[in-house]
Design a protein around this motif. Structure first.
Motif, PDB file in Angstrom:
ATOM      1  N   ALA A   1       0.732  -1.197  -0.241  1.00 55.55           N
ATOM      2  CA  ALA A   1       0.030   0.016  -0.030  1.00 55.55           C
ATOM      3  C   ALA A   1       0.966   1.363  -0.011  1.00 55.55           C
ATOM      4  O   ALA A   1       0.537   2.335  -0.649  1.00 55.55           O
ATOM      5  N   GLN A   2       2.117   1.237   0.551  1.00 53.67           N
ATOM      6  CA  GLN A   2       2.972   2.460   0.969  1.00 53.67           C
ATOM      7  C   GLN A   2       3.557   2.492  -0.487  1.00 53.67           C
ATOM      8  O   GLN A   2       3.736   3.569  -1.137  1.00 53.67           O
ATOM      9  N   ARG A   3       3.761   1.204  -1.285  1.00 48.92           N
ATOM     10  CA  ARG A   3       4.611   1.475  -2.449  1.00 48.92           C
ATOM     11  C   ARG A   3       3.778   2.068  -3.447  1.00 48.92           C
ATOM     12  O   ARG A   3       4.251   2.858  -4.296  1.00 48.92           O
ATOM     13  N   ALA A   4       2.590   1.483  -3.346  1.00 47.58           N
ATOM     14  CA  ALA A   4       1.533   2.151  -4.397  1.00 47.58           C
ATOM     15  C   ALA A   4       1.239   3.800  -4.172  1.00 47.58           C
ATOM     16  O   ALA A   4       1.080   4.320  -5.130  1.00 47.58           O
ATOM     17  N   ALA A   5       1.095   4.059  -2.981  1.00 49.39           N
ATOM     18  CA  ALA A   5       1.149   5.542  -2.634  1.00 49.39           C
ATOM     19  C   ALA A   5       2.152   6.356  -3.242  1.00 49.39           C
ATOM     20  O   ALA A   5       2.261   7.423  -3.933  1.00 49.39           O
ATOM     21  N   PHE A   6       3.405   5.839  -3.062  1.00 48.85           N
ATOM     22  CA  PHE A   6       4.518   6.619  -3.608  1.00 48.85           C
ATOM     23  C   PHE A   6       4.556   6.502  -5.308  1.00 48.85           C
ATOM     24  O   PHE A   6       4.684   7.643  -5.631  1.00 48.85           O
TER      25      PHE A   6
END
Length: 266
Positions: free
Chosen positions: A119-124
């Motif tokens: 989820a954090q990777r997708a947000a970046f």
């Protein structure tokens, strides 16, 4: 775009067992280029992505794109999205930690955040991928899809930004792109509250300033999307007579009746 395939090579890569994604803050594009060199040396070819973003584009994205948030605690003038891969389990994560630790120690970066989950990777990545869409509510602008040698990207950004600001005071430069490939989207937006039609009327003159600088840096005025209809005439300014004659000859040989995209190329 006219392309002729004369050979093809198949290169096999090992299955990637680990992946690490981070966003870092920097003071300048020059620091970003130095960080890219360090990342390549640290990973031995494991740099999967290296995306440069100016703070202005991040602000546009936060303002206009839902479900986005500041990627860092600080607000540096420049950001880089880095993705490392490795064929070894845990190799990318360990490489990212070594890279960022060394970059902090030498002052190349001022802040960093490593994605802890998908989820954090997708947000970046959303912050990077929505850069163009986030510009639209800000009004029209002069779009430039250019490339220069990687080692000259920082100098190009410095010179082109200064030249555009002299030509049209108050113009806003939003720059982002694939630094590892030498490709930059160099977009110039209308000053807030200014006359948009009058600003757009200077597009051709302003773009020539940018493209002349690109040419002096041995770059290309059309990096990712080809010349198309908009840049066919402009390409005559930057391509040699021999290049144009060669392209015309190839076009005449394979498409003598101009059936394929008749309005583009020479």
């Amino acid at each position: 775009t006219l392309g002729v395939v004369t050979a093809a090579t198949l290169k096999l890569f090992p299955i990637m067992r680990s992946r690490a994604t981070a966003v870092v803050g920097l003071d300048s594009p020059h620091a970003a280029i130095a960080l890219l060199a360090r990342a390549k040396a640290e990973t031995g070819g494991g740099v999967e992505a290296f995306e440069l973003m100016k703070r202005l584009g991040v602000e546009f994205t936060l303002k206009h794109i839902p479900d986005t948030r500041e990627p860092l605690d600080s607000t540096p003038p420049w950001y880089v999205l880095i993705e490392l891969v490795s064929g070894e389990p845990g190799g990318a994560e360990a490489g990212m930690e070594r890279l960022l630790s060394a970059a902090f120690e030498t002052g190349l970066i001022t802040d960093a955040a490593i994605a802890q989950n998908d989820a954090q990777r997708a947000a970046f990545w959303k912050m990077r991928e929505e850069q163009s869409a986030a510009q639209k509510p800000e009004g029209g602008g002069w779009k430039h899809d250019v490339s220069v040698p990687v080692s000259r990207i920082a100098d190009f950004l410095d010179e082109a930004t200064a030249a555009v600001e002299r030509f049209h005071p108050g113009a806003r430069v939003s720059a982002f792109g694939h630094v590892g490939d030498g490709n930059m989207h160099f977009d110039v937006l209308c000053p807030p509250g200014s006359d948009l039609p009058a600003f757009l009327a200077r597009w051709e003159e302003g773009s020539r300033i940018v493209h002349d600088i690109v040419a002096r840096y041995d770059g290309s005025i059309s990096a990712e999307h080809g010349l198309g209809r908009l840049k066919t005439d402009e390409a005559r300014r930057y391509k040699s007579p021999l290049e144009i004659r060669t392209m015309q000859a190839i076009r005449a040989a394979i498409d003598p009746h101009r059936i394929m995209n008749p309005a583009v190329l020479f």
